[in-house]
Structure formats: structure tokens, C-alpha cells
Design an enzyme around this catalytic site. Structure first.
Site, PDB file in Angstrom:
ATOM      1  N   ASP A   1     -17.318  -9.090 -21.955  1.00 18.62           N
ATOM      2  CA  ASP A   1     -17.994  -8.951 -20.741  1.00 18.62           C
ATOM      3  C   ASP A   1     -19.502  -8.892 -20.615  1.00 18.62           C
ATOM      4  O   ASP A   1     -19.812  -9.919 -19.976  1.00 18.62           O
ATOM      5  CB  ASP A   1     -17.360  -7.687 -20.194  1.00 18.62           C
ATOM      6  CG  ASP A   1     -15.923  -7.566 -20.345  1.00 18.62           C
ATOM      7  OD1 ASP A   1     -15.075  -8.319 -20.550  1.00 18.62           O
ATOM      8  OD2 ASP A   1     -15.406  -6.348 -20.084  1.00 18.62           O
TER       9      ASP A   1
ATOM     10  N   HIS B   1       7.817  -7.545  -3.782  1.00 21.87           N
ATOM     11  CA  HIS B   1       6.357  -7.833  -4.382  1.00 21.87           C
ATOM     12  C   HIS B   1       6.314  -8.913  -5.007  1.00 21.87           C
ATOM     13  O   HIS B   1       6.693  -9.202  -6.284  1.00 21.87           O
ATOM     14  CB  HIS B   1       5.775  -6.820  -5.127  1.00 21.87           C
ATOM     15  CG  HIS B   1       5.364  -5.560  -4.259  1.00 21.87           C
ATOM     16  ND1 HIS B   1       3.942  -5.373  -3.891  1.00 21.87           N
ATOM     17  CD2 HIS B   1       6.065  -4.500  -3.918  1.00 21.87           C
ATOM     18  CE1 HIS B   1       4.024  -4.315  -3.187  1.00 21.87           C
ATOM     19  NE2 HIS B   1       5.133  -3.627  -3.116  1.00 21.87           N
TER      20      HIS B   1
ATOM     21  N   GLY C   1       0.939  -1.176  -0.004  1.00 22.38           N
ATOM     22  CA  GLY C   1      -0.086   0.088   0.001  1.00 22.38           C
ATOM     23  C   GLY C   1       0.913   1.183  -0.091  1.00 22.38           C
ATOM     24  O   GLY C   1       1.994   1.221   0.099  1.00 22.38           O
TER      25      GLY C   1
ATOM     26  N   GLU D   1       3.896 -10.638  -6.461  1.00 21.34           N
ATOM     27  CA  GLU D   1       2.806 -10.880  -7.289  1.00 21.34           C
ATOM     28  C   GLU D   1       3.262 -10.266  -8.777  1.00 21.34           C
ATOM     29  O   GLU D   1       2.363 -10.714  -9.669  1.00 21.34           O
ATOM     30  CB  GLU D   1       1.654  -9.995  -6.754  1.00 21.34           C
ATOM     31  CG  GLU D   1       1.669  -8.383  -6.518  1.00 21.34           C
ATOM     32  CD  GLU D   1       2.413  -8.075  -5.231  1.00 21.34           C
ATOM     33  OE1 GLU D   1       1.884  -6.994  -4.853  1.00 21.34           O
ATOM     34  OE2 GLU D   1       3.074  -8.886  -4.556  1.00 21.34           O
TER      35      GLU D   1
ATOM     36  N   CYS E   1       5.205  -6.135   1.601  1.00 24.59           N
ATOM     37  CA  CYS E   1       5.698  -4.938   1.800  1.00 24.59           C
ATOM     38  C   CYS E   1       5.128  -4.035   2.867  1.00 24.59           C
ATOM     39  O   CYS E   1       5.433  -4.234   4.252  1.00 24.59           O
ATOM     40  CB  CYS E   1       5.506  -4.197   0.439  1.00 24.59           C
ATOM     41  SG  CYS E   1       6.294  -2.415   0.027  1.00 24.59           S
ATOM     42  N   TYR E   2       4.126  -3.051   2.741  1.00 21.49           N
ATOM     43  CA  TYR E   2       3.258  -2.245   3.664  1.00 21.49           C
ATOM     44  C   TYR E   2       2.753  -3.353   4.660  1.00 21.49           C
ATOM     45  O   TYR E   2       2.648  -2.989   5.901  1.00 21.49           O
ATOM     46  CB  TYR E   2       2.266  -1.639   3.171  1.00 21.49           C
ATOM     47  CG  TYR E   2       1.442  -0.658   4.088  1.00 21.49           C
ATOM     48  CD1 TYR E   2       2.066   0.334   4.697  1.00 21.49           C
ATOM     49  CD2 TYR E   2       0.500  -1.265   4.817  1.00 21.49           C
ATOM     50  CE1 TYR E   2       1.138   1.054   5.813  1.00 21.49           C
ATOM     51  CE2 TYR E   2      -0.304  -0.671   5.828  1.00 21.49           C
ATOM     52  CZ  TYR E   2       0.487   0.581   6.252  1.00 21.49           C
ATOM     53  OH  TYR E   2      -0.627   1.114   7.314  1.00 21.49           O
TER      54      TYR E   2
ATOM     55  N   LYS F   1     -10.184  -9.979 -17.092  1.00 23.26           N
ATOM     56  CA  LYS F   1     -10.474 -10.055 -18.594  1.00 23.26           C
ATOM     57  C   LYS F   1     -10.045 -11.509 -19.037  1.00 23.26           C
ATOM     58  O   LYS F   1     -11.172 -12.176 -19.680  1.00 23.26           O
ATOM     59  CB  LYS F   1      -9.944  -9.093 -19.333  1.00 23.26           C
ATOM     60  CG  LYS F   1     -10.179  -9.061 -20.986  1.00 23.26           C
ATOM     61  CD  LYS F   1     -11.619  -8.850 -21.246  1.00 23.26           C
ATOM     62  CE  LYS F   1     -11.857  -7.474 -21.293  1.00 23.26           C
ATOM     63  NZ  LYS F   1     -13.319  -7.284 -21.787  1.00 23.26           N
TER      64      LYS F   1
END
Length: 520
Positions: free
Chosen positions: A234, A176, A58, A178, A85-86, A376
Site C-alpha cells: 500500500d 444482499h 444496515g 453484493e 435490505c434495510y 487491496k
């Protein structure tokens, strides 16, 4: 929501721009997860009963008086926790550690960590003495670990790059995992979810489909639903999913607002009436939309007008159908992230998506948004699961506001017609070159700029056409597609020669960030 599996991970969001990537990586490991803002995490926990918790990064500093915190009781539940991280910083501080500004030790971008001790988090993946690439983005860092924690990896700027309390199954990292720039990050997250938390890794899109069908039936009951079709993947997937759940209680409304691509209307109408036998109302309201957009140049006003007018049209069609209780939309998670502050904190609204921030507060129908938690590419998988034709599922994204946000400045029928022709040529050449499936999204933009040209020894003074093509995984970040010069030359030549009103073509080399994929 009816959970698609008992094996669930809760991700506590502290406002990171890449929190959604944590969810993607966990789901890619076959483990279902949901994101909840830090100030609603306790309620989400009660609903989900997760097997583990991940604390996201964050933009805040834990040294601020009003900085976000994880619910304190999470640390007493006996569940595994992974803090990023945060998340590492707030966990350390909440458990009695110390966090301080890094001063000269800030790290942004690629970094390398040294593994100095073993951990269950990376057992079988990393070994003591190895060096591994990661992605850092921090100004503060942990200076003193809480009791029970030990260092297992470190970098030049982060002496506690990975710190763990193996007994309590608390794992924290300054980098991170991710993002793709941490090559083994997805494996670390998968190991946490499956090996540490004990999740089976058997979640599939088929399970999501079944859960959502149950959700839709529970939400709608005996009510009637109108689904707005925009021509994109979508809304099509949402419509087919809802129809599978409630059948004839659903009526699709295709709003032909005059802002569609060439051939779009015919394709959508044929698909739903012939292939899926779903009740479909085709509403031709081109004049209504174009007259309302006359003189409007601000992109936010365009989006909000289109969103509000969509609802007006749906309300009118609902009355003709004898009333409807719900409006269904193909809202995706990236739409929500870009339109609102997910954490309730200081993050900014980038743009109002027509089906999120563009909707009027006075809307009469309740929303049904079965794709709201998906990205998506996950929607495409769901579309295949539902049996949509591959040619439709694999189509590039197309925004609900249509060509209105690809015509900066005033939108007119003439300019829409010009753009339609240029866009069709561009996409035709992309398909002819065999590049369509390698590109996330490609489209033409008609700029509010006129330039001098010369054609047939005569002076021209016409519009500029911009071309955009990007690669992406989920639309949250995007890189420019590297066309060869010969390809762009061929496209530009065809557009200038075949489309009256355009005498110059340019290519957009901007990635996301700093730009968005769409121009408005």
C-alpha cells in the site's frame, strides 16, 4: 476529488458491514462509484452528480425513532434507485409503505426466491417461473408496498423479496446481491449500473490513476510531501503514485523500527533508490520503538504508540529536510472501516489501524491518502498500472505496526528476532510449495505462552509459534487456507529444529469473522 468519469453511482451507507462489497461489485462492472454515509449523502450527491443511487443494508430498524433515512428529495430526482435490505425498508416507509417485524419470517443465510413477474432489473438474466439462490439477513420486512410498486420475486420469509416501481425506475430487494452467496448478485448490480442507469462501464484503474494524480496536485500545490514507507504494498503504491504527480516535492521516509520481516529493509531501500529513483531517507530508530514498547502488552496501546512515534519521527525528518506540509500514507478503505464508524452511528471500532485511529490529534502535517477509497486487490492493479515489479505488487499484506502486533504480550528485540526466523521459514516453505499466490496473507505469530518439550532427551520450556494463512478478496472477510497435514508437519519440524526459543507450533483455523486476520 476530481472524478475519473462522468458515469458515477452514489452508494448511501446505512452501516452494513458489507456496504463496501456493493462498491466492489459496481467497480468490477467498470462503473465508478463512491460510498457516503446517509447523513452526508446529500453533499456527496452534489459533488458527484451520479446517474443512479444505491441504498445499502444496515443494522438498524426503520421502526426506531432515530433510525437513519435517505435524503427524502432523492426520491424526487427522477434517477434510478436500487434499495437493498434495510435500504428497501426505509425506501418503502419513506414512500408511504409499511414495515414490520418478521416474527417467524426472519431469514438469515441462504434462501431461494421465486421470480413471479418480469423486471428491467433482471431482463435477460432471470425469467418468470425460475427459482434462484440469494443471501438473506433480515429481521424486519416490508408488509405493505408504497403506491406504484409491484412484487416481482418472493421467498418464504420475504413476500416482497424484489419489489419494483418500473415507471420511476425504483428497484428494491430484501436480499444482499453484493455477497458471493448470491451467485447472480454481481450481474444484478452491473445491470442496474449500466442498463438501468446508463453508465458506460468504461471506468478503469488507469482513469482512477489520472484522477488521483490531478487530486494530489490540487491538494499539495507547491508543498512538500513526506511519504512513510512501511514495507507493504500500500505505502509503496501510494509513494509511486504521488511521485508521478509531484516529482521531487516528495521524499520517502522508511522508518526502520526493528519490527520488520527478515530482509524487508534491504528490499524496500533497493526498490525505491534503484528502481524508481525516488528520494529516500532511511531512518534507523529500532531502539526508540523497542524502548517505548517495553512493558506494553495491550494491543491498542501498542498501535497508538507506534502511530504516534511514527509521526514524531516524520516531524523530525521533515525539519531536517527544511519542512514538509503533508504526510502521505497508504491508507485503504478496509483500514477506515475497521477503525472508525463510517456512518457516524453505533457501529464499533474493531481495532485502531496505525494510520487511521492510531494517529495523534496533534499531528502537524496534513494527510495525503490517495488509496483511501480502494481495496487491496484494486491497489495491486494500480501498482501494476504504475509499473511496480510483480514480485513487489503481489506480496502479502504487511501491517504498519509490523511484528509488534504479531507478538501478543511484550515486544522485545529477542522475541522479534525469534519471530523473524520462524516467519521466514514459513514463507519459504509456502513459496517452495507453489502456494504463495493462492494465499491472501500468511505469517507466523509468537505467542506469550511457554510449553514443556523434549529435545535431545532434555527438557525444554520455550515459546509457542502460531501459523496463520487465509484466503480473501479484499481483507474484509477471510477463510482459512486448507494446508495439507504433511505441509504443516514439515513447517513445524523446521521451525522447532532451526529456531531457538520455539518448541511448539500450532495452526490458526479461525476465519474472519469472528477473528481478525492479524492477531492484534
Amino acid at each position: 476529488m476530481t472524478l475519473p468519469t462522468a458515469d458515477t453511482i452514489l452508494i448511501v451507507d446505512f452501516g452494513s458491514q458489507v456496504t463496501q462489497l456493493i462498491a466492489r461489485r459496481v467497480r468490477e462492472a467498470g462503473v465508478y462509484c463512491e460510498i457516503a454515509p446517509f447523513n452526508a449523502a446529500a453533499e456527496a450527491f452534489e459533488r458527484l452528480a451520479p446517474k443512479g443511487i444505491i441504498l445499502s443494508g444496515g443494522p438498524s430498524s426503520v421502526m426506531w425513532d432515530d433510525s437513519p433515512r435517505a435524503p427524502q428529495h432523492f426520491f424526487d430526482l427522477g434517477l434510478p434507485i436500487l434499495a437493498i435490505c434495510y435500504g428497501q425498508q426505509t425506501m418503502a416507509q419513506q414512500l408511504g409503505g409499511l414495515v414490520a417485524s418478521s416474527d417467524g419470517g426472519k431469514e438469515f443465510g441462504r434462501a431461494y426466491i421465486d421470480v413471479v413477474a418480469p423486471s428491467a432489473l433482471f431482463e435477460g438474466l432471470w425469467s418468470v417461473g425460475e427459482k434462484h439462490q440469494v443471501w438473506m439477513s433480515h429481521g424486519d420486512r416490508v408488509e405493505r408496498l408504497p403506491e406504484g410498486f409491484a412484487v416481482v420475486a418472493q421467498s418464504e420469509g420475504a413476500p416482497y423479496a424484489i419489489a419494483t416501481d418500473e415507471a420511476r425506475r425504483f428497484y428494491s430487494m430484501m436480499f444482499h446481491p453484493e455477497v458471493v452467496h448470491t451467485p447472480d448478485g454481481g450481474k444484478l448490480l452491473a445491470r442496474f449500473a449500466k442498463e438501468i442507469c446508463g453508465c458506460s462501464g468504461e471506468w478503469t484503474m488507469g482513469a482512477y490513476r489520472d484522477a488521483k494524480i490531478a487530486d494530489i496536485r490540487a491538494q499539495v500545490g507547491d508543498g512538500k510531501v513526506i511519504c512513510g514507507l512501511s514495507g507493504g504494498v500500500d505505502s509503496a503504491v501510494a509513494a509511486v503514485l504521488i511521485h508521478e504527480a509531484i516529482g521531487e516535492q516528495l521524499t520517502c521516509v522508511y522508518v526502520d523500527h526493528g519490527l520488520m520481516r527478515a530482509g524487508e529493509t534491504e528490499q524496500v531501500v533497493t526498490l525505491f533508490r534503484d528502481s524508481f529513483n525516488i528520494p529516500l531517507v532511511h531512518v534507523d530508530v529500532e531502539e526508540l520503538f523497542l524502548s517505548g514498547l517495553a512493558g506494553v502488552t495491550d494491543p491498542e496501546k501498542k498501535r497508538k504508540f507506534i502511530g504516534a512515534t511514527f509521526i514524531d519521527v516524520f516531524d523530525a525528518e521533515a525539519k531536517k529536510l527544511g519542512g514538509a506540509d503533508f504526510l502521505a500514507q497508504g491508507t485503504l478503505y478496509p483500514d477506515v472501516i475497521e477503525s472508525v464508524s463510517f456512518t457516524g452511528g453505533p457501529s464499533v471500532t474493531i481495532k485502531s489501524h496505525h494510520n487511521v485511529g492510531g494517529l495523534p490529534e496533534t499531528m502537524k502535517m496534513k494527510l495525503v491518502e490517495p488509496l483511501r477509497e480502494l481495496f487491496k486487490d484494486e491497489v495491486r492493479v494500480l501498482g501494476r498500472e504504475l509499473g511496480l515489479p510483480e514480485a513487489f505488487v503481489a506480496r502479502h499484506p504487511f501491517p504498519g505496526p509490523g511484528l509488534a502486533i504479531r507478538i501478543p504480550g511484550e515486544v522485545t528485540k529477542e522475541r522479534c528476532d525469534i519471530l523473524r526466523k520462524a516467519d521466514a521459514i514459513y514463507l519459504e516453505e509456502i513459496r517452495n510449495a507453489g502456494l504463495y499466490d493462492a494465499i491472501w496473507q500468511a505469517f507466523a505469530v509468537l505467542l506469550p505462552v511457554r510449553t514443556v518439550g523434549v529435545m535431545g532427551d532434555a527438557r525444554t520450556y520455550d515459546s509457542v509459534c502460531g501459523l496463520r494463512a487465509v484466503t480473501s478478496v479484499d481483507g474484509m472477510t477471510a477463510d482459512v487456507y486448507p494446508f495439507e497435514a504433511a505441509f504443516l508437519t514439515r513447517v513445524a519440524t523446521r521451525i522447532v529444529n532451526e529456531v531457538a526459543g520455539i518448541n511448539r507450533v500450532v495452526y490458526d483455523y479461525t476465519s474472519k469473522p469472528p477473528g481478525t486476520i492479524e492477531w492484534e
